[in-house]
Design a protein around this motif. Structure first.
Motif, short mmCIF file in Angstrom:
data_model
loop_
_atom_site.label_atom_id
_atom_site.label_comp_id
_atom_site.label_asym_id
_atom_site.label_seq_id
_atom_site.Cartn_x
_atom_site.Cartn_y
_atom_site.Cartn_z
N PRO A 67 24.25 15.54 -30.62
CA PRO A 67 25.61 15.34 -31.15
C PRO A 67 26.05 16.80 -31.41
CG PRO A 67 23.74 14.19 -32.36
CD PRO A 67 23.23 14.90 -31.36
N GLN A 68 27.34 17.00 -31.21
CA GLN A 68 27.94 18.27 -31.28
C GLN A 68 29.46 18.01 -31.37
OE1 GLN A 68 27.89 20.05 -26.96
NE2 GLN A 68 26.62 18.20 -26.73
N SER A 69 30.16 19.33 -31.58
CA SER A 69 31.52 19.29 -31.68
C SER A 69 32.20 19.95 -30.62
CB SER A 69 31.98 19.90 -32.89
OG SER A 69 31.58 21.47 -32.85
N PHE A 70 33.28 19.82 -30.28
CA PHE A 70 34.10 20.33 -29.07
C PHE A 70 35.50 20.73 -29.42
CE2 PHE A 70 31.44 16.31 -27.55
CZ PHE A 70 30.74 17.05 -26.66
N THR A 71 35.75 21.85 -28.47
CA THR A 71 36.90 22.68 -28.92
C THR A 71 38.26 21.74 -28.75
OG1 THR A 71 37.03 23.67 -26.63
CG2 THR A 71 35.73 24.85 -28.43
N PRO A 72 39.22 21.97 -28.97
CA PRO A 72 40.70 21.20 -28.44
C PRO A 72 40.87 21.51 -27.08
CG PRO A 72 40.95 22.19 -30.74
CD PRO A 72 39.52 22.98 -30.08
N VAL A 73 40.47 22.77 -26.63
CA VAL A 73 40.53 23.00 -25.27
C VAL A 73 39.57 22.14 -24.31
CG1 VAL A 73 40.48 24.53 -23.24
CG2 VAL A 73 41.44 25.11 -25.39
N PHE A 74 38.46 21.96 -24.57
CA PHE A 74 37.72 21.02 -23.82
C PHE A 74 38.03 19.59 -24.20
CE2 PHE A 74 34.14 18.09 -23.48
CZ PHE A 74 33.45 18.54 -22.38
N LYS A 75 38.40 19.09 -25.42
CA LYS A 75 38.94 17.92 -25.41
C LYS A 75 40.14 17.51 -24.61
CE LYS A 75 40.03 14.76 -29.36
NZ LYS A 75 41.54 14.15 -28.75
N GLY A 76 41.06 18.37 -24.31
CA GLY A 76 42.29 18.18 -23.84
C GLY A 76 42.07 18.11 -22.11
N MET A 77 41.00 19.06 -21.63
CA MET A 77 40.70 19.02 -20.30
C MET A 77 40.20 17.85 -19.93
SD MET A 77 42.11 21.86 -19.01
CE MET A 77 41.30 22.13 -17.41
N LEU A 78 39.00 17.45 -20.74
CA LEU A 78 38.34 16.15 -20.41
C LEU A 78 39.35 14.86 -20.47
CD1 LEU A 78 35.49 14.95 -19.77
CD2 LEU A 78 35.52 14.48 -22.06
N GLU A 79 39.97 14.92 -21.23
CA GLU A 79 41.16 13.43 -21.43
C GLU A 79 41.82 13.60 -20.51
OE1 GLU A 79 40.60 12.69 -26.23
OE2 GLU A 79 42.24 13.99 -25.71
N GLU A 80 42.61 14.86 -20.08
CA GLU A 80 43.63 14.74 -19.25
C GLU A 80 43.15 14.69 -17.62
OE1 GLU A 80 45.87 18.30 -19.69
OE2 GLU A 80 46.08 17.73 -22.11
N ASN A 81 42.05 15.16 -17.43
CA ASN A 81 41.59 15.45 -15.78
C ASN A 81 40.59 14.64 -15.51
OD1 ASN A 81 43.31 18.12 -15.19
ND2 ASN A 81 42.22 18.40 -17.01
N ILE A 82 39.53 14.10 -16.44
CA ILE A 82 38.40 13.15 -15.94
C ILE A 82 38.66 11.68 -16.42
CG2 ILE A 82 35.85 12.79 -16.15
CD1 ILE A 82 35.51 15.73 -16.28
N THR A 83 39.05 11.53 -17.79
CA THR A 83 38.81 10.23 -18.35
C THR A 83 39.78 9.20 -17.43
OG1 THR A 83 38.40 10.96 -20.51
CG2 THR A 83 39.21 8.85 -20.41
N PRO A 84 41.23 9.73 -17.29
CA PRO A 84 41.88 8.59 -16.62
C PRO A 84 41.45 8.56 -15.14
CG PRO A 84 43.12 10.73 -17.56
CD PRO A 84 41.86 11.00 -17.62
#
Length: 214
Positions: A67-84
């Motif tokens: 369990p951990q927290s993520f920065t807004p930058v990481f969150k944006g990069m993952l959701e924009e570049n990998i998840t789709p």
């Protein structure tokens, strides 16, 4: 023999629960590759060290799923570049070293860590016989090993090993002159920074009689 066992992970990013194979036991009875991959007898474990959440694409080693927290930058990069992208295909939960490297980079991992991830990805592709993918990973690994040395990102005791690996990866990529140059720097790195003396023996061997296996 290498044995695997299923393990249930909870993705710390999206909360998805998924099953992935983990190495329960292994050995080191196989060949030693010149770029320091030690084969196991039987199933090779290296392709089972990283895990991918098939829901969001978050990827890492076992410890990265705490369990951990993520920065807004990481969150944006993952959701924009990998998840789709992974929503479009059925993705395996093991061995996605490229995704592991991207996630590590976006979390601020040092160059030496990124080099190691890409290098392990190259080993995994080599085992599978995926030559083009192996080359891609080797090129990335060499780039980050070089950056680690240039930016003083590598611990002193690892500098001779990284110097050797740059040379050996260059040789595997067909750059004989660069390989010789870096093999020739290993002794000086050992003198200045310390490290495992055996790496000097490997460098001398590769200078006089290069081989893919020891």
């Amino acid at each position: 023999m290498t044995t695997l066992q299923p393990h249930q992970f909870t993705c710390p990013f999206c909360g998805n629960k998924f099953e992935s194979q983990m190495v329960a036991s292994t050995n080191s009875f196989g060949r030693l590759h010149s770029d320091l991959y030690k084969e196991a007898e039987g199933l090779q474990p290296v392709c089972y060290f990283v895990h991918t959440c098939a829901s969001c694409g978050y990827t890492g080693y076992e410890g990265d799923f705490q369990p951990q927290s993520f920065t807004p930058v990481f969150k944006g990069m993952l959701e924009e570049n990998i998840t789709p992208e992974i929503k479009k295909v059925r993705i395996g939960t093991n061995g996605n070293y490229y995704l592991a490297a991207l996630c590590a980079e976006w979390r601020g991992a040092p160059f030496a860590v990124l080099a190691r991830i890409y290098h392990m990805g190259a080993w995994c592709c080599r085992i599978k016989g995926e030559k083009d993918n192996e080359r891609f990973y080797l090129e990335k690994a060499m780039f980050y090993f070089e950056r680690a040395l240039e930016q003083a990102d590598a611990p002193n005791e690892n500098k001779a090993v990284y110097t050797y690996l740059i040379g050996d990866i260059a040789r595997r990529l067909g750059d004989a002159e660069k390989a010789k140059s870096y093999y020739g720097k290993v002794e000086q790195a050992l003198k200045e920074c310390g490290g495992e003396p055996g790496i000097g023996d490997f460098a001398r061997r590769q200078l006089t009689s290069p081989s893919d296996y020891f």
